[in-house]
Motif scaffolding. Structure first.
Motif, PDB file in Angstrom:
ATOM      1  N   GLN A  80      -6.852  15.858  -6.480  1.00  0.00           N
ATOM      2  CA  GLN A  80      -6.804  14.563  -7.399  1.00  0.00           C
ATOM      3  C   GLN A  80      -6.243  13.260  -6.718  1.00  0.00           C
ATOM      4  O   GLN A  80      -6.600  12.079  -6.910  1.00  0.00           O
ATOM      5  CB  GLN A  80      -6.269  14.990  -8.645  1.00  0.00           C
ATOM      6  N   LEU A  81      -5.002  13.647  -5.825  1.00  0.00           N
ATOM      7  CA  LEU A  81      -4.237  12.450  -5.362  1.00  0.00           C
ATOM      8  C   LEU A  81      -5.020  11.770  -4.421  1.00  0.00           C
ATOM      9  O   LEU A  81      -5.226  10.565  -4.191  1.00  0.00           O
ATOM     10  CB  LEU A  81      -2.782  13.230  -4.872  1.00  0.00           C
ATOM     11  N   LEU A  82      -5.667  12.549  -3.657  1.00  0.00           N
ATOM     12  CA  LEU A  82      -6.494  11.848  -2.392  1.00  0.00           C
ATOM     13  C   LEU A  82      -7.842  10.993  -2.812  1.00  0.00           C
ATOM     14  O   LEU A  82      -7.849  10.084  -2.530  1.00  0.00           O
ATOM     15  CB  LEU A  82      -7.026  13.189  -1.455  1.00  0.00           C
ATOM     16  N   ALA A  83      -8.359  11.659  -4.131  1.00  0.00           N
ATOM     17  CA  ALA A  83      -9.298  10.894  -4.693  1.00  0.00           C
ATOM     18  C   ALA A  83      -9.164   9.545  -5.353  1.00  0.00           C
ATOM     19  O   ALA A  83      -9.669   8.763  -4.982  1.00  0.00           O
ATOM     20  CB  ALA A  83     -10.141  11.888  -5.826  1.00  0.00           C
ATOM     21  N   GLU A  84      -7.812   9.413  -5.822  1.00  0.00           N
ATOM     22  CA  GLU A  84      -7.059   8.250  -6.104  1.00  0.00           C
ATOM     23  C   GLU A  84      -6.906   7.341  -5.146  1.00  0.00           C
ATOM     24  O   GLU A  84      -7.035   6.055  -5.634  1.00  0.00           O
ATOM     25  CB  GLU A  84      -5.776   8.628  -7.201  1.00  0.00           C
ATOM     26  N   LEU A  85      -6.182   7.953  -4.118  1.00  0.00           N
ATOM     27  CA  LEU A  85      -6.026   6.941  -3.036  1.00  0.00           C
ATOM     28  C   LEU A  85      -7.247   6.198  -2.327  1.00  0.00           C
ATOM     29  O   LEU A  85      -6.661   5.457  -1.531  1.00  0.00           O
ATOM     30  CB  LEU A  85      -5.135   7.614  -2.194  1.00  0.00           C
ATOM     31  N   GLY A  86      -8.215   6.452  -2.509  1.00  0.00           N
ATOM     32  CA  GLY A  86      -9.423   5.712  -1.880  1.00  0.00           C
ATOM     33  C   GLY A  86     -10.175   6.510  -0.710  1.00  0.00           C
ATOM     34  O   GLY A  86      -9.904   7.490  -0.377  1.00  0.00           O
ATOM     35  N   ARG A  88       0.661  -1.062  -0.036  1.00  0.00           N
ATOM     36  CA  ARG A  88      -0.054   0.012   0.159  1.00  0.00           C
ATOM     37  C   ARG A  88       0.771   1.414  -0.027  1.00  0.00           C
ATOM     38  O   ARG A  88       0.608   2.181  -0.644  1.00  0.00           O
ATOM     39  CB  ARG A  88      -0.630  -0.009   1.254  1.00  0.00           C
ATOM     40  N   LEU A  89       1.960   1.191   0.943  1.00  0.00           N
ATOM     41  CA  LEU A  89       2.800   2.370   0.674  1.00  0.00           C
ATOM     42  C   LEU A  89       3.499   2.478  -0.665  1.00  0.00           C
ATOM     43  O   LEU A  89       3.780   3.676  -0.940  1.00  0.00           O
ATOM     44  CB  LEU A  89       3.926   2.060   1.878  1.00  0.00           C
ATOM     45  N   ARG A  90       3.618   1.390  -1.282  1.00  0.00           N
ATOM     46  CA  ARG A  90       4.437   1.721  -2.742  1.00  0.00           C
ATOM     47  C   ARG A  90       3.322   2.268  -3.593  1.00  0.00           C
ATOM     48  O   ARG A  90       3.444   3.187  -4.465  1.00  0.00           O
ATOM     49  CB  ARG A  90       4.427   0.321  -3.409  1.00  0.00           C
ATOM     50  N   GLN A  91       2.021   1.850  -3.511  1.00  0.00           N
ATOM     51  CA  GLN A  91       0.773   2.600  -4.057  1.00  0.00           C
ATOM     52  C   GLN A  91       0.821   3.981  -3.805  1.00  0.00           C
ATOM     53  O   GLN A  91       0.685   4.977  -4.815  1.00  0.00           O
ATOM     54  CB  GLN A  91      -0.317   1.903  -4.099  1.00  0.00           C
ATOM     55  N   ILE A  92       0.887   4.431  -2.619  1.00  0.00           N
ATOM     56  CA  ILE A  92       0.789   5.712  -2.193  1.00  0.00           C
ATOM     57  C   ILE A  92       2.005   6.375  -2.908  1.00  0.00           C
ATOM     58  O   ILE A  92       1.820   7.608  -3.606  1.00  0.00           O
ATOM     59  CB  ILE A  92       0.900   5.783  -0.803  1.00  0.00           C
ATOM     60  N   ALA A  93       3.324   6.084  -2.913  1.00  0.00           N
ATOM     61  CA  ALA A  93       4.330   6.528  -3.340  1.00  0.00           C
ATOM     62  C   ALA A  93       4.177   6.837  -4.760  1.00  0.00           C
ATOM     63  O   ALA A  93       4.803   7.642  -5.413  1.00  0.00           O
ATOM     64  CB  ALA A  93       5.641   5.776  -3.116  1.00  0.00           C
ATOM     65  N   GLY A 101      -9.452  14.417   2.977  1.00  0.00           N
ATOM     66  CA  GLY A 101      -9.648  15.636   2.276  1.00  0.00           C
ATOM     67  C   GLY A 101     -10.773  16.112   2.809  1.00  0.00           C
ATOM     68  O   GLY A 101     -10.807  17.644   2.969  1.00  0.00           O
ATOM     69  N   GLN A 102     -11.893  15.532   2.927  1.00  0.00           N
ATOM     70  CA  GLN A 102     -12.874  16.030   3.487  1.00  0.00           C
ATOM     71  C   GLN A 102     -12.933  16.762   5.141  1.00  0.00           C
ATOM     72  O   GLN A 102     -13.485  17.772   5.146  1.00  0.00           O
ATOM     73  CB  GLN A 102     -14.138  14.926   3.443  1.00  0.00           C
ATOM     74  N   GLN A 117     -10.003  -1.698   6.337  1.00  0.00           N
ATOM     75  CA  GLN A 117      -9.148  -0.959   5.124  1.00  0.00           C
ATOM     76  C   GLN A 117      -8.874   0.208   5.710  1.00  0.00           C
ATOM     77  O   GLN A 117      -7.546   0.774   5.701  1.00  0.00           O
ATOM     78  CB  GLN A 117     -10.046  -0.763   3.970  1.00  0.00           C
ATOM     79  N   ILE A 118      -9.582   1.055   6.481  1.00  0.00           N
ATOM     80  CA  ILE A 118      -9.309   2.370   7.196  1.00  0.00           C
ATOM     81  C   ILE A 118      -8.080   2.093   8.054  1.00  0.00           C
ATOM     82  O   ILE A 118      -7.307   3.047   8.412  1.00  0.00           O
ATOM     83  CB  ILE A 118     -10.575   3.157   7.536  1.00  0.00           C
TER      84      ILE A 118
END
Length: 559
Positions: free
Chosen positions: A62-68, A11-16, A75-76, A163-164
């Motif tokens: 856009q980054l936050l929206a992509e990360l799930g 998951r850290l790789r996905q974030i990076a 972000g909210q 997940q959270i």
């Protein structure tokens, strides 16, 4: 345990990868995150630059929206905190949509049965298969109870908590990493923000909290004819299922005069509800966006979604009342002292400079109608000013500021000629006068007199103690400053390098002496090798301290 660690690393790789893809690769490089992820981590030097018209705040959204879901929720949360981010970042994050593909109806039925312990047929006479809304944490279905009452059922998504929880663990790690590389964090640190987000999202995951909020707001609104709060069906609710009355109405952003609505009355109902929540209940809706406010056929309003509710103590209510009256009277001195008192100054704030900045804001805004205000709202400007003077505003006031800005935006759309301060000032005056009413059941007048008496009794003895300590040499003053801290850091760094250099020099001389005597050549070469290692460490320490500059958070947020 190993499987969880591998999942977190993946998951850290996905974030990076996402961070680098959205143009934040240079910041990723400074965090040394590639050293943690390994050689196959996303390259950042060759990442294509973002389009010139793509602002940093938009790319962050856009980054936050992509990360799930977890990052969307983060972000909210940030969009409700104008005391944390600049206004253009707040505006951008408000556009985050929490829409998700709907769950299959079979999963929804299974979740209801699991959450309430009975088959759906025993709980509801009917349940619509098509959801009214589908978000990252839950989705909402319309249903009818066996008593014939129309309701809405909020169903938590399966496995969303796991997940959270996983993402939160990574966010805590990233926050600590950021604090090591951020040049300045203003009056909030990344760890502060993530810890608050952790508490907020866990409250949102427990629907029992939302049910309590809804019940408290409904109880407080008893007898008020302009607002409707849906009733919670406790027997059909649990920590993962929430059932409330279904309210039929029109979203406030869609009301039109041709539909028979009196827009001025609707606007006044919104203002009356908001001010009574503030000045009578100390309990207000923290997220009153248009989707959470319905207008009924008789122009009454209905509030929905009680996941975020703000609470003000009596003292906070009184401070807010005094602030509103001071603003209405154009008294910048009182406004400055109040903001300085209700907040927590991060450093010494020159009250004269603060007062003059407030005077400029009051002169620019007061006397204008909402349709005449073309820039940011008065409340947002005051909050931005407090932050600029490094005054940390309590969370309750920050949530209130965001809610007030949202309400003002709604009124501007439906009836811009309404003066919010003019309509709301009578409610503030009512609470202010009740404070000095001898018959007030809360005894605020007597409490104020007791505080004044205690102050009069304590000040002489405290002053006498200070003089005694001063005379006896026990009075000490500690002086601290950012420049002194930086000098101390440089001195410590210099001390480390001098210490390593002296050790290396000593080992070099000793090693050469031993080799010259030919008594223990192995020991001599070992001393010389240690000296080389220490010299290399000192050189690397010096180079790193010169090359690695921290991220400037202020410059990032200004983009």
């Amino acid at each position: 345990m190993l499987e969880r660690t591998l999942q977190d690393l993946n998951r850290l790789r996905q974030i990076a990868y996402a961070v680098a893809r959205h143009g934040f690769g240079s910041y990723l490089e400074k965090t040394r995150l590639r050293d943690v992820l390994g050689r196959d981590a996303p390259p950042v030097e060759g990442a294509p630059p973002p389009p010139p018209d793509h602002k940093t705040a938009a790319r962050f959204r856009q980054l936050l929206a992509e990360l799930g879901p977890t990052f969307t929720k983060l972000g909210q949360l940030l969009s409700t905190r104008p005391d944390v981010l600049p206004s253009h970042w707040i505006d951008e994050l408000e556009a985050l949509q929490d829409d998700c593909p709907p769950l299959p109806i079979a999963e929804v039925l299974h979740q209801i049965e699991r959450g309430l312990g009975h088959p759906v047929e025993e709980l509801f006479a009917s349940l619509d298969e098509v959801p009214l809304a589908s978000a990252s944490i839950a989705q909402v279905h319309r249903a009818v109870t066996h008593a014939g009452e129309p309701v809405v059922v909020k169903v938590q998504r399966p496995r969303i908590r796991e997940q959270i929880e996983s993402d939160l663990a990574l966010l805590h790690y990233l926050a600590r990493l950021l604090e090591a590389v951020i040049e300045e964090t203003g009056i909030y640190t990344p760890t502060d923000i993530i810890e608050e987000f952790d508490r907020t999202v866990h409250e949102e995951l427990d629907f029992g909290n939302e049910a309590r909020n809804a019940r408290e707001m409904r109880d407080a609104a008893v007898g008020r004819k302009v607002v409707v709060i849906p009733r919670v069906h406790a027997e059909l609710s649990s920590p993962t299922i929430l059932t409330l009355d279904y309210v039929e109405g029109t979203k406030i952003s869609d009301v039109r005069p041709e539909n028979g609505h009196d827009l001025e009355q609707v606007a006044k109902n919104v203002i009356e509800t908001s001010f009574r929540q503030l000045f009578e209940d100390g309990l207000f809706h923290g997220d009153p966006h248009p989707g959470n406010i319905l207008v009924l056929p008789d122009d009454r309003i209905a509030l929905l979604d009680f996941g975020l509710v703000g609470r003000l103590t009596r003292a906070q209510q009184e401070a807010l009342v005094t602030l509103i009256v001071a603003v209405a009277l154009r008294d910048p001195d009182t406004v400055a002292r109040l903001l300085n008192r209700i907040g927590v100054p991060d450093s010494h704030t020159p009250i004269a400079d603060f007062r003059e900045d407030i005077r400029a804001i009051l002169d620019r805004y007061l006397g204008l109608k909402l349709d005449e205000i073309r820039s940011a709202t008065l409340l947002r400007d005051l909050l931005d000013l407090a932050i600029r003077h490094r005054i940390r505003i309590p969370k309750e006031y920050a949530v209130l500021a965001k809610a007030s800005i949202t309400i003002e935006g709604i009124i501007r759309r439906i009836y811009p000629k309404l003066d919010v301060l003019e309509v709301g000032l009578p409610y503030a005056k009512e609470l202010l006068l009740s404070r000095f009413n001898p018959s007030d059941a809360s005894g605020m007048l007597m409490k104020s007199l007791l505080k004044l008496q205690g102050l009069a009794e304590d000040v002489p003895s405290q002053l006498s103690q200070i003089l005694v300590d001063l005379e006896g040499g026990k009075f000490r003053v500690n002086v601290a400053g950012e420049a002194m801290d930086r000098i101390g850091g440089h001195v410590r760094a210099l001390g480390v390098m001098v210490f390593l250099g002296l050790l290396a020099a000593g080992l070099t001389v000793g090693g050469l002496v031993v080799l010259a005597s030919r008594s223990a050549p192995v020991l001599g070469w070992l001393a010389l090798g240690s000296a080389v290692v220490l010299s290399a460490l000192a050189a690397a320490y010096h180079a790193a301290s010169q090359r690695l500059r921290k991220i400037s958070l202020r410059q990032l947020l200004q983009r």
